[in-house]
Design a protein around this motif. Sequence first.
Motif: not given
Length: 308
Positions: A8-12
């Motif tokens: 997910p975008v929130s991870a990176w």
Amino acid sequence: MNAPATQPVSAWLGEFVLLAALWGASFLFMRLGASEFGPLPTAGLRVLLATLFLWPILLRHGQWPALRRHWRPILLAGVINSAIPFALFSWAVLHIATGLTSILNATVPLFGALVAWMWLGDRISRLRWLGLALGFVGVALLAWRAPAGTGFKTEHAAWAIAASLVASSCYAIAASFARRYLTGLPPLATATGSQLGATLGLALHALWFWPAQMPGLRAWAAIVAIAVLCTGIAYILYFRLIAHAGPSRALAVTFLAPVFALLYGAVFLHEAITPWMIGCGLIIVCGTMLSTGLIGTTRARPGATERA
């Protein structure tokens, strides 16, 4: 390998923005360092300190055997990917604004697409050819008018723009070189070994042009910052980003870094940000995104894998 793009975008996203901020700051630190050390000592110290920073991490992760087995192509990659472009950019920032230099650096994927086409046989669709043409038009417009409006230029401004473009082409050549000869090697071994190769390539030049007067604390701090933050830590973040977000998304850092570079230059060096620079920068970014397939072509080839 795992499919990194499924993260997910929130991870990176945080690492993405941090990496762009660090690479954007490299032009500021180069100016501060090169103004007292000179271009070649600045580049030489940058890769030397980055090597010293990365080496213990390499040993702790047990990647020394990989570096030892493949040392020849890794060291050569360092000369192409670090020694030459770092030296050229360190000279360029003494003659043109750091923000302008960072925009020129955003042409790396443009040159990368051309080099991969000529060397590796990558196919370029009509839309990607249009992107290449659009990107290079943006560069031509930027080089034609931008230096006069940045508030900082010398009689070597045209040569500094050329040096920046040569440096960007070196990054592109190094990317195809890595795909050809370094595929499958541990990223930390490649990163550390390449900085060692750059150090060896720049050592004699840095010593020969070492300043007669010892630079001040600000210049030393800039050198340490660009080596540790913008080179050592940035390398680690970049390879983490490739693993978590995929190569195409990692490549997009190139487009965000000039935003930070322009901001740093305006705040700390009082450089002007002109509408012409911003407009040409947007043209370059749009052309680069088309030429690399980040927009327009990925949907046309649903079965194809992403390639940076």
